[in-house]
Design a protein around this motif. Structure first.
Motif, short mmCIF file in Angstrom:
data_model
loop_
_atom_site.label_atom_id
_atom_site.label_comp_id
_atom_site.label_asym_id
_atom_site.label_seq_id
_atom_site.Cartn_x
_atom_site.Cartn_y
_atom_site.Cartn_z
N ALA A 153 -6.83 3.55 -3.29
CA ALA A 153 -7.54 2.38 -2.78
C ALA A 153 -9.03 2.56 -3.02
CB ALA A 153 -7.26 2.19 -1.31
N ILE A 170 -5.89 -2.21 -1.42
CA ILE A 170 -5.45 -2.65 -0.09
C ILE A 170 -4.91 -4.07 -0.10
CG2 ILE A 170 -6.93 -1.04 1.19
CD1 ILE A 170 -8.78 -3.39 1.87
N THR A 227 -0.17 -1.26 5.17
CA THR A 227 -1.55 -0.73 5.22
C THR A 227 -2.00 -0.68 6.67
OG1 THR A 227 -1.92 -1.87 3.12
CG2 THR A 227 -3.85 -0.98 4.23
N HIS A 242 -12.39 0.06 5.71
CA HIS A 242 -12.24 0.70 4.41
C HIS A 242 -13.54 1.36 3.95
CE1 HIS A 242 -10.12 1.69 0.83
NE2 HIS A 242 -11.24 1.44 0.19
N LYS A 254 -1.55 -5.20 1.51
CA LYS A 254 -0.27 -4.62 1.12
C LYS A 254 0.49 -4.29 2.40
CE LYS A 254 -1.30 -2.39 -3.25
NZ LYS A 254 -1.70 -1.14 -3.91
#
Lengths: 149, 225
Positions: A41, B83, A129, A134, A126
């Motif tokens: 990611a 993500i 997750t 992040h 997704k």
């Protein structure tokens, strides 16, 4: 593999052949990229994944992009006026609160921004997750980035 | 199309050269090379990959930068960011960060955007009020200097650049008691997401940018005792 071997004797003047060959190889490769996605990611810094309930409810996790919103609003609007706590997942947002005009629903109401019927703009993560900020320092310290494979 | 093919041209040539130079290599080794090339392709967004990087990455375990992200992987589009779900119908409709960032001032970390500069020059004009686009921020112009033990320059905390974005209540009194000297702050806390680290290292510029905070050189240099 056999096809690749033929390119071994690259000679000047073979540009067109090579180009065609590269196109032939590039298309399957692009398809592979599209199908497999990229595993590590590397999403935008400060993207917030919110997944307290989504997975369990069979929805994709919600993703809130800070970069996109801070171009349009100061932090103060959300974190002081609308009362979003500084904690990913900490506001216990759900759809009832949203349609009642709280949290995301203070803007995603068809007046300030597009309304809640656009489920997959928010529920775009997704499946599986985890709730996260992040790219945060804490995320990096706890789970050092994997060496590029 | 051209920019897309160049990295592959490189990868393919490299692959071919490898196969020619070592003809005695076993099928297994050749398969290994193939797998590496595939991995390279999978982890590189084609439009921004440069030939050098493709070539460097093809060396398998011994890539030049092992842990540092290459520049080409910054600000990827949502479908490739790891993500977002590329199969979600809404994902391709989201704005790619690069499109939004093209007119903003850049920096070396975080979103790679200098938000302070972008706000100052009106490259972005975020609302201070949810409804009123003309509401002006209440700016407090007050710098707080915090002396730092050891070699690092002292920290200057600027209220002006914070109140341009934030409300007093975002920090006072939960994160900081509004009185000079009433708060203990350390780098360890910041790295763990407390004090300045509530925002820096999460949304505001990350902790790697030491000099933005440690900006006041010490009057006297530290000497060994």
């Amino acid at each position: 593999m056999k096809r690749n071997k033929n390119v071994g004797w690259v000679r000047p003047g073979m540009g067109a052949t090579i180009f065609r060959l590269v196109v032939c190889l590039a298309i399957p490769a692009l398809v592979a990229v599209a199908i497999m996605g990229s595993s590590p990611a590397r999403a935008e810094y400060a993207d917030i994944v919110i997944n307290n309930y989504s997975d369990a409810a069979g929805m994709r996790p919600a993703i809130f992009p800070h970069w996109f919103h801070r171009i349009r609003f100061r932090c103060k609007v959300c974190h002081a006026d609308l009362g979003f706590k500084f904690q990913a997942g900490g506001n216990e947002i759900n759809m009832l609160k949203i349609i009642n005009g709280e949290f995301c629903g203070a803007c995603h109401n068809g007046e300030i921004a597009w309304s809640v019927d656009n489920c997959d703009f928010c529920h775009s993560g997704k499946p599986g997750t985890k709730t996260q900020v992040h790219g945060s320092t804490v995320q990096k310290l706890l789970k050092p980035s994997q060496p590029a494979k | 199309m051209r920019t897309v093919t160049i990295p592959f041209l490189f990868a393919v040539t490299l692959l071919a050269v490898t196969l020619c130079v070592t003809p005695s290599q076993t099928q297994a080794a050749a398969a290994g090379v193939g797998a590496d090339a595939k991995a390279t392709e999978a982890s590189q967004p084609p439009p921004v990959a440069t030939p050098e990087q493709a070539a460097t990455k093809a060396k398998g375990a011994n890539t030049f930068n092992r842990l540092m992200k290459p520049k080409s992987e910054r600000n990827p589009a949502q479908a490739a960011d790891g993500i977002h779900d590329p199969d979600n119908p809404g994902t391709p409709q989201l704005q790619p960060p690069k499109e939004a960032f093209s007119s903003l001032a850049t920096s070396n970390a975080g979103n790679y955007i200098n938000w302070v500069q972008s706000l100052k020059t009106n490259a972005v004009s975020p609302r201070y009020d949810r409804l009123d686009p003309n509401a002006e921020a209440l700016i407090l112009d007050l710098d707080i200097v915090r002396e730092v033990k050891g070699s690092m320059p002292d920290v200057v905390y600027p209220h002006d650049r914070h109140t341009a974005w934030l409300d007093c209540s975002n920090c006072h009194p939960d994160i900081f008691i509004p009185e000079k000297g009433k708060n203990t702050i350390s780098m360890a806390q910041i790295l763990m997401g407390q004090k300045c680290g509530v925002c820096h290292g999460k949304v505001a510029f990350p902790v790697s940018e030491c000099r933005l905070c440690h900006s006041k050189p010490k009057a006297t240099a530290a000497k060994p005792k």
